[in-house]
Design a protein around this motif. Structure first.
Motif, PDB file in Angstrom:
ATOM      1  N   ILE A 133     -31.814 -51.774  14.616  1.00 11.70           N
ATOM      2  CA  ILE A 133     -32.932 -51.726  13.665  1.00 11.70           C
ATOM      3  C   ILE A 133     -34.234 -52.108  14.372  1.00 11.70           C
ATOM      4  O   ILE A 133     -35.272 -51.453  14.214  1.00 11.70           O
ATOM      5  N   MET A 134     -34.176 -53.165  15.188  1.00 16.76           N
ATOM      6  CA  MET A 134     -35.365 -53.621  15.905  1.00 16.76           C
ATOM      7  C   MET A 134     -35.856 -52.560  16.884  1.00 16.76           C
ATOM      8  O   MET A 134     -37.068 -52.283  16.975  1.00 16.76           O
ATOM      9  N   VAL A 135     -34.946 -51.980  17.641  1.00 21.03           N
ATOM     10  CA  VAL A 135     -35.342 -51.003  18.663  1.00 21.03           C
ATOM     11  C   VAL A 135     -35.990 -49.775  18.030  1.00 21.03           C
ATOM     12  O   VAL A 135     -37.041 -49.306  18.491  1.00 21.03           O
ATOM     13  N   VAL A 136     -35.400 -49.251  16.952  1.00 21.38           N
ATOM     14  CA  VAL A 136     -35.965 -48.070  16.305  1.00 21.38           C
ATOM     15  C   VAL A 136     -37.315 -48.407  15.671  1.00 21.38           C
ATOM     16  O   VAL A 136     -38.268 -47.617  15.739  1.00 21.38           O
ATOM     17  N   ASN A 137     -37.422 -49.587  15.062  1.00 21.38           N
ATOM     18  CA  ASN A 137     -38.689 -50.006  14.475  1.00 21.38           C
ATOM     19  C   ASN A 137     -39.795 -50.071  15.518  1.00 21.38           C
ATOM     20  O   ASN A 137     -40.899 -49.545  15.319  1.00 21.38           O
ATOM     21  N   THR A 138     -39.499 -50.751  16.616  1.00 21.93           N
ATOM     22  CA  THR A 138     -40.528 -50.902  17.650  1.00 21.93           C
ATOM     23  C   THR A 138     -40.806 -49.582  18.365  1.00 21.93           C
ATOM     24  O   THR A 138     -41.896 -49.394  18.928  1.00 21.93           O
TER      25      THR A 138
END
Length: 425
Positions: free
Chosen positions: A359-364
């Motif tokens: 989730i963090m990687v796709v968001n950033t």
């Protein structure tokens, strides 16, 4: 201390300083004014942060991506994607997206993906009558897939910070990357249909097979690397070193497009890119250490829980925060600072830390093509000389599509967790 830390960070960031300098200076100012801790600790923490075996994967993947890019890989992958989807409405734009998905499995870097594929595909789209803003927007958005489909440098960073399996994160990146690719293909197709951007030629299975054979050495790289990791042959860090050797052999001896004389330039470029990432990781670790010592993560977690106990709402709030932060902060720095804050909270809510890492990687990754600091924007503008304001406007449909993809990944764990669940038991 927290007020000084974030206040100095905001002021320094507003001055336009590089994010690594901002994080380092904010940490030094806070320690110098609010504590008796000797500033020597800053240097010690920075050294400790980068003195990590798993982080050695970053320079190796950087070099491997440069070798594959300079070895004729881009052209062969574009040809394969063109034979697969080039005949569909908006064919060249779809080719750009599919090629980015292929190249992502080699580079691990978003700007590298934009530069390698965009330098070929943007002129091709413009020559075919595509609006330059649309062509640039497609490329800037599709380049973000470079950090989602493994190998992924931000996933390595998250794995180190969060203490989770990098191999499991890589597996989860396939489902997430495919969803993101599809989410970008959908608006691209409808915009192309509305504007009358037709495909090129007709689909021919025989030509697809021939193009796949020409690109087979490029396509084998992720198979060898990831197969070795999940087969227990080598660690992700060792896999990165294997990728360098493989990229060198393919570029020099198989495709014969990589010259020994090119090695100095490729290694120098990789060294510069690696040093930037490592400096960000080092200074961000000091920043994060001060936050942890001041129990800021605990305060944030308590604030979220006091606001609501709903897992759905908390994930939504975290997503909103990550989207905002991604617009103003480099990906690795955001992960190092925010992962320790949010991981304990989401684990309490029953979210797997591997799932949250994706989730963090796709968001950033969305932040890589959103103003004001989206690195893909500047790479694309450098390729086309288009004004960033015009490019930003053309990116709106793709930002919406990516946000929808993030929400699907957040609330349907099976999208990203299917492969890790099956293969990492």
């Amino acid at each position: 201390m927290g007020g000084i830390l974030f206040g100095s960070f905001a002021v320094l960031a507003a001055c336009g300083l590089p994010i690594a300098v901002v994080l380092g200076l904010a940490s030094v100012i806070t320690l110098a004014t609010m504590s008796d801790i000797p500033l020597l600790v800053v240097a010690q923490r920075m050294f400790t942060a980068v003195s990590s075996f798993p982080l050695m994967a970053i320079p190796f993947f950087m070099i491997a991506g440069s070798l594959m890019e300079g070895g004729g890989i881009s052209r062969r992958l574009i040809n394969l994607a063109n034979k697969m989807v080039g005949s569909i409405t908006g064919g060249l734009a779809l080719v750009a997206i599919v090629t980015c998905m292929f190249f992502a499995a080699i580079s691990g870097s978003s700007p590298a993906t934009v530069a390698a594929i965009g330098s070929i595909m943007i002129p091709a789209m413009v020559s075919a009558g595509y609006d330059i803003a649309f062509a640039s927007a497609v490329m800037a958005a599709a380049g973000s897939i470079g950090v989602i489909i493994p190998p992924s440098i931000p996933m390595v960073t998250y794995g180190v910070v969060g203490g989770v399996s990098i191999g499991a994160l890589f597996l989860g990146g396939f489902g997430s990357g495919l969803l993101v690719g599809l989410s970008l293909i959908i608006p691209t197709y409808f915009i192309a249909k509305k504007r009358g951007y037709t495909g090129t030629g007709s689909f021919n299975l025989k030509e697809v097979i021939i193009a796949a054979k020409e690109a087979v050495w490029a396509l084998l790289m992720p198979v060898i690397i990831l197969g070795g990791i999940y087969g227990g042959v080598f660690t992700p860090t060792e896999a990165a070193a294997v990728a360098v050797i493989y990229g060198f052999i393919v570029g020099v001896f198989v495709y014969k497009e990589l010259k020994i004389s090119d090695m100095g330039r490729l290694l120098a470029n990789s060294a510069v890119s690696t040093s930037v990432v490592m400096l960000i990781i080092a200074t961000a670790s000091v920043f994060g250490w001060i936050m942890t010592s001041e129990r800021i993560p605990d305060a944030v977690a308590e604030a979220f829980v006091s606001f609501t106990n709903s897992k759905i709402v908390i994930l939504l709030l975290i997503n909103i925060m990550l989207l905002i932060v991604g617009c103003f902060m480099e990906t690795n720095a955001a992960i190092i600072i925010l992962a320790p804050i949010f991981i304990p909270l989401v684990v309490k809510m029953g979210v797997d830390p591997i799932h949250f890492g994706l989730i963090m990687v796709v968001n950033t990754a969305i932040g890589m093509f959103t103003p004001p600091l989206g690195v893909n924007l500047f790479v694309t503008c450098g390729l086309t000389n288009i004004r960033i304001e015009r490019l930003s406007k053309a990116l709106i449909p793709f930002i919406v599509a990516m946000v929808i993809a993030v929400l699907l990944i957040s609330y349907i764990p099976a999208i990203s967790m299917f492969l890790p669940t099956i293969l990492m038991k």
